[in-house]
Structure formats: C-alpha cells, structure tokens
Scaffold this active site. Structure first.
Site, short mmCIF file in Angstrom:
data_model
loop_
_atom_site.label_atom_id
_atom_site.label_comp_id
_atom_site.label_asym_id
_atom_site.label_seq_id
_atom_site.Cartn_x
_atom_site.Cartn_y
_atom_site.Cartn_z
N ASP A 1 0.86 -1.18 0.00
CA ASP A 1 0.00 0.00 0.00
C ASP A 1 0.90 1.23 0.00
OD1 ASP A 1 -2.23 1.88 0.46
OD2 ASP A 1 -3.33 0.11 1.14
N ASP B 1 -9.65 1.01 -5.87
CA ASP B 1 -10.33 2.21 -6.32
C ASP B 1 -11.09 1.89 -7.61
OD1 ASP B 1 -11.05 4.77 -7.28
OD2 ASP B 1 -9.31 5.68 -6.31
N LYS C 1 -15.65 7.24 -12.98
CA LYS C 1 -15.87 8.03 -14.19
C LYS C 1 -15.27 7.31 -15.40
CE LYS C 1 -15.95 12.48 -11.78
NZ LYS C 1 -15.34 13.82 -11.65
N THR D 1 -14.60 -6.46 5.96
CA THR D 1 -13.77 -5.29 6.24
C THR D 1 -14.64 -4.09 6.63
OG1 THR D 1 -13.80 -4.42 3.98
CG2 THR D 1 -12.14 -6.09 4.50
N ARG D 2 -14.00 -3.13 7.25
CA ARG D 2 -14.71 -1.91 7.62
C ARG D 2 -15.23 -1.19 6.39
NH1 ARG D 2 -11.40 2.45 11.06
NH2 ARG D 2 -10.05 2.23 9.24
N PHE D 3 -14.40 -1.13 5.36
CA PHE D 3 -14.82 -0.50 4.12
C PHE D 3 -16.02 -1.23 3.52
CE2 PHE D 3 -14.74 0.22 -0.44
CZ PHE D 3 -14.47 1.57 -0.54
N GLU D 4 -15.98 -2.55 3.57
CA GLU D 4 -17.08 -3.34 3.04
C GLU D 4 -18.36 -3.09 3.83
OE1 GLU D 4 -18.08 -8.06 2.09
OE2 GLU D 4 -16.20 -7.46 3.06
#
Length: 287
Positions: free
Chosen positions: A141, A191, A195, A264-267
């Site tokens: 990362d 990500d 667009k 996950t937290r994002f999920e």
C-alpha cells in the site's frame, strides 16, 4: 509520493511531565502520545521517518505512466509513527525496483506467499494472517497511516507472517519478484475509478493480468472483491477472457465471500449504503 506532512508547521507543545531521552527523537520534538496525531517541524530534505518507509522509493528510475492508485493525505498517529520507526527495518520493504527479492529470506521461511495489493488500515490483513499462520502475506500500500497500523497490529498479535511493502505494486511485480514466486494474489476493494474517462486507471486490466500470471505459480488463487458492480462486471469479463486464469465457479459467475476473507470496515460501509459486494475467485492455470 505525497503525504500530509510535507509543509513545515510550528512544533506541538511538549506534553507536561514527559521528557525526551537523548537520541530518542529530534531535539525539541515532543514525545509521541499513543492515539494522537504526530505533527512537527522538519528541516527541508529531512525524511519523515528516518528509519521508516521512503517517500518515493522508486524515484525517477522508471517510466512515468498512468497509476492505478492515488496516495491519500491523512495524519499519522503517534502509535503508527512509533511502529514505522521501530518495525520498518524488520518487517518493511521499500519498492525501489533495484533488486529481486528473496521471499524466503524476507520472511525467514519457505512458506507460501500471497501478495495483497491495497490493504487500507490493515485490520483484515491481520485477521487473515492470524487465521492462517502457515501462509506469508506480502501486503502493499502507499497509505502511510495504514502501513503503521498494520505493523502495529502484527507486532501486538505476534504475526510474523506479515511484511509491509511501500510503493507501486506494478514495479514490485515486474522488477522485484521472480517467476512463479507467488501462491496467491488478493485485490480487495480497489479504487473503482467510476468516471468513464478514468477507467484506464483501474488495476484489473489485461496487461496487469499478463504480468501477474508470470509471477503466480500454477494453481495460485487470484481473489478480487469490490462493492462497485460495474467494476465487478469488468473484472469478471477480463479474468474470464484471460487464457492464464480459470473461474473456480462452475457457473462462471461471482463467488460467495469465502470464510478466510473477513468482513472489512470499508465493506461494511458499502453494505450500509446498499452496495452489493462481489467476490471473484480465479485460479492460475498450467499452460
């Protein structure tokens, strides 16, 4: 690679009752307090973390090209900064593209190695490492707070099967990993570049799979997950069309979330918004 601490700022007042030992921190710098953000004045050219990850490890050695990632600006807590300073020399890897990494030497054993590209704050990575101590995870990362957080989690939980890499995963794959050196590839919630004009920045593209296939052993599992349905469909199309990979699903579709991948937290945030999460499980085939 940019970060949130490039601009010099006034030093934070020292914490009452705390002193700084010689050599522990730069003179006049306050002692870090766990949980607080660390911000202090640095001289021009002074590295942010002298013993930690480099700001731009590959520098200008490689071509300029469209990146699939964008460094995020956010503060580093004192605990994260401490982990970066203490543990980077032991468990960190700067992706400078200057040598091929001996993964057995890096991890200190010959266990299978899975490459994870983009781990956020590292909670899921730490859980997977704890659940499968016989598998090494090379986690990549560019988010400095996440790097520090994952190192901290690995240290606190005795997870010696995690190594944290800083920089561009493409350079790591192309320049620093040998053929058939990986037993798996994980790309969770990359990500989506929603667009249309930015779709060229998406990581899962035929060219990326061409490169990844050279580094994955036959039988290695490629596991992707996303909560952006158009990107999930693109991933499925691109992976299905690639001759070096086959879908582990007999119906050729998406897979249910396997037990080894934590929520996950994002999920969770995506699910709260009504997003649909899709997992893809493909295997590297022998050609």
């Amino acid at each position: 690679m940019s970060d949130s601490l490039n601009a010099p700022e006034a030093p934070r007042p020292a914490v009452p009752g705390r002193t700084v030992a010689d050599g522990e921190l730069a003179s006049h710098a306050p002692v870090p307090v766990p949980g607080e953000s660390i911000r202090h004045t640095r001289a021009k050219g002074e590295p942010r973390f002298p013993d930690g990850p480099q700001a731009d490890p590959a520098g200008s050695h490689f071509e300029r090209r469209i990146r699939s990632f964008q460094p995020r600006r956010s503060r580093v807590t004192a605990g994260q900064a401490d982990a970066l300073q203490r543990l980077w020399p032991k468990w960190g890897l700067d992706i400078d593209g200057q040598c091929v990494v001996d993964l057995g030497e890096l991890f200190g054993n010959d266990n299978p190695v899975v490459l994870e590209i983009g781990f956020g704050m590292g909670e899921a990575t730490a859980q997977m490492a704890a659940g499968d101590p016989g598998t090494n995870i090379l986690a990549v990362d560019v988010h400095t707070p996440g790097q520090g957080n994952l190192l901290n989690l690995a240290d606190q939980n005795g997870l010696g099967n995690i190594r944290v890499a800083n920089g561009d995963a493409i350079i790591l794959l192309r320049e620093m990993l040998g053929p058939d050196s990986l037993d798996g590839l994980r790309v969770y919630f990359p990500d989506p570049w929603p667009k249309k004009r930015h779709h060229k920045r998406r990581l899962i593209q035929p060219e990326f799979l061409d490169l990844a296939a050279t580094r994955l052993r036959p039988g290695a599992l490629v596991h992707c997950a996303t909560d952006w349905e158009p990107y999930a469909e693109q991933m499925l199309d691109v992976l299905t069309a690639h001759p070096d990979f086959e879908n582990t699903r007999p119906d050729g579709g998406f897979a249910p979330r396997p037990e080894f991948r934590p929520l996950t937290r994002f999920e969770g945030q995506g699910l709260d918004k009504g997003h649909v999460v899709n997992d893809l499980l493909f295997r590297r085939v022998q050609r």
